[in-house]
Design a protein around this motif. Structure first.
Motif, PDB file in Angstrom:
ATOM      1  N   ASP A 143       0.827  -1.210   0.000  1.00  0.00           N
ATOM      2  CA  ASP A 143       0.000   0.000   0.000  1.00  0.00           C
ATOM      3  C   ASP A 143       0.857   1.253   0.000  1.00  0.00           C
ATOM      4  N   GLU A 144       1.958   1.199   0.784  1.00  0.00           N
ATOM      5  CA  GLU A 144       2.845   2.355   0.879  1.00  0.00           C
ATOM      6  C   GLU A 144       3.500   2.635  -0.466  1.00  0.00           C
ATOM      7  N   GLU A 145       3.894   1.583  -1.173  1.00  0.00           N
ATOM      8  CA  GLU A 145       4.565   1.754  -2.455  1.00  0.00           C
ATOM      9  C   GLU A 145       3.626   2.387  -3.475  1.00  0.00           C
ATOM     10  N   ASP A 146       2.353   2.008  -3.403  1.00  0.00           N
ATOM     11  CA  ASP A 146       1.386   2.535  -4.360  1.00  0.00           C
ATOM     12  C   ASP A 146       1.222   4.044  -4.208  1.00  0.00           C
ATOM     13  N   GLU A 147       1.494   4.573  -3.005  1.00  0.00           N
ATOM     14  CA  GLU A 147       1.318   5.991  -2.759  1.00  0.00           C
ATOM     15  C   GLU A 147       2.456   6.818  -3.353  1.00  0.00           C
ATOM     16  N   GLU A 148       3.565   6.194  -3.714  1.00  0.00           N
ATOM     17  CA  GLU A 148       4.705   6.927  -4.243  1.00  0.00           C
ATOM     18  C   GLU A 148       4.612   7.044  -5.759  1.00  0.00           C
ATOM     19  N   ASP A 149       4.848   8.254  -6.270  1.00  0.00           N
ATOM     20  CA  ASP A 149       4.852   8.422  -7.715  1.00  0.00           C
ATOM     21  C   ASP A 149       6.239   8.067  -8.262  1.00  0.00           C
ATOM     22  N   ASP A 185       8.444   9.897  -9.771  1.00  0.00           N
ATOM     23  CA  ASP A 185       9.485  10.873  -9.452  1.00  0.00           C
ATOM     24  C   ASP A 185      10.089  10.599  -8.074  1.00  0.00           C
ATOM     25  N   THR A 186       9.238  10.251  -7.113  1.00  0.00           N
ATOM     26  CA  THR A 186       9.715   9.954  -5.762  1.00  0.00           C
ATOM     27  C   THR A 186      10.608   8.727  -5.769  1.00  0.00           C
ATOM     28  N   LYS A 187      10.182   7.696  -6.491  1.00  0.00           N
ATOM     29  CA  LYS A 187      10.982   6.479  -6.573  1.00  0.00           C
ATOM     30  C   LYS A 187      12.323   6.755  -7.248  1.00  0.00           C
ATOM     31  N   SER A 191      18.255   7.762  -7.122  1.00  0.00           N
ATOM     32  CA  SER A 191      19.340   8.719  -7.357  1.00  0.00           C
ATOM     33  C   SER A 191      20.109   8.998  -6.070  1.00  0.00           C
ATOM     34  N   LYS A 192      19.392   9.121  -4.968  1.00  0.00           N
ATOM     35  CA  LYS A 192      20.051   9.373  -3.683  1.00  0.00           C
ATOM     36  C   LYS A 192      20.934   8.199  -3.280  1.00  0.00           C
ATOM     37  N   LEU A 193      20.444   6.980  -3.499  1.00  0.00           N
ATOM     38  CA  LEU A 193      21.232   5.792  -3.176  1.00  0.00           C
ATOM     39  C   LEU A 193      22.508   5.744  -4.014  1.00  0.00           C
ATOM     40  N   ILE A 194      22.382   6.103  -5.280  1.00  0.00           N
ATOM     41  CA  ILE A 194      23.562   6.125  -6.154  1.00  0.00           C
ATOM     42  C   ILE A 194      24.568   7.155  -5.662  1.00  0.00           C
ATOM     43  N   GLU A 195      24.072   8.340  -5.298  1.00  0.00           N
ATOM     44  CA  GLU A 195      24.963   9.390  -4.795  1.00  0.00           C
ATOM     45  C   GLU A 195      25.659   8.948  -3.507  1.00  0.00           C
TER      46      GLU A 195
END
Length: 204
Positions: A30-36, A38-40, A45-49
């Protein structure tokens, strides 16, 4: 000849770390469905950085890396070998590095004599059973290390007892100790001939 151009690779597994972090931090459905999207994408991108940070930080120890490279080359010219060991991911790193030494990395050249002490399950389980897990590397160093050999010990914390015992035995046999650790270096600070400490706290 060992006087040619060589490339030495530090043991980082950033891409695989990204995969693991994604897998083990999966949100509820359910939580994943709430993310668009761009957020994902921003999270990825943050993990890569974040994964780039340790590599960039290694610029701060470039002089130490060159010194270690020179020590290894001198040992190879003197017909010595390289022995590596570590636990878990560091065990995998030691095997990977040995594969590059024996095979090739970037350039075709003479095979470099190198051994990982983490690959023989019969030795590891026999020694672990008979002498204790803390001696799985020291027992191998007792018979395999010759004077002038390069010992590359890998430990993120610098406090792994079996790595410490392996180093102590290798030093008794005349091995040259090069340790690869996290930012602190732990107990390996005091028993290594050279230590490369990745200058960042971000080492999963």
């Amino acid at each position: 000849s060992f006087s040619g151009k060589y490339s030495f690779q530090l043991p980082f597994s950033s891409s695989f770390y990204l995969f693991l972090k994604q897998v083990f931090s999966l949100p509820e459905e359910d939580e994943e469905d709430e993310e668009d999207d761009d957020t994902k994408n921003n999270k990825i991108s943050k993990l890569i950085e974040e994964s780039i940070i340790p590599i960039l930080k290694c610029k701060e120890i470039s002089n130490e890396i060159k010194q270690v490279k020179d020590i290894i080359l001198d040992a190879l010219k003197n017909k010595n070998k390289i022995i590596l060991f570590g636990n878990g991911g560091s065990a995998a790193d030691s095997q990977h590095i040995v594969a590059e030494f024996i095979g090739r990395f970037l350039v075709d050249r003479q095979s470099i004599p190198a051994i990982s002490l983490t690959t023989d399950t019969s030795i590891l389980t026999a020694v672990g059973n008979d002498f204790g897990f803390e001696n799985i590397f020291s027992r191998q160093c007792e018979s395999l290390v010759s004077k002038g050999d390069i010992i590359i010990a890998i430990s993120t914390s610098g406090n792994s007892s079996n790595v410490i015992n392996g180093i102590k035995t290798a030093k008794e046999k005349g091995g040259i100790i090069i340790s690869l650790t996290g930012n602190n270096g732990g107990k390996l600070n005091n028993i290594s001939d050279k230590i490369l400490k990745v200058p960042t706290e971000h080492i999963p």
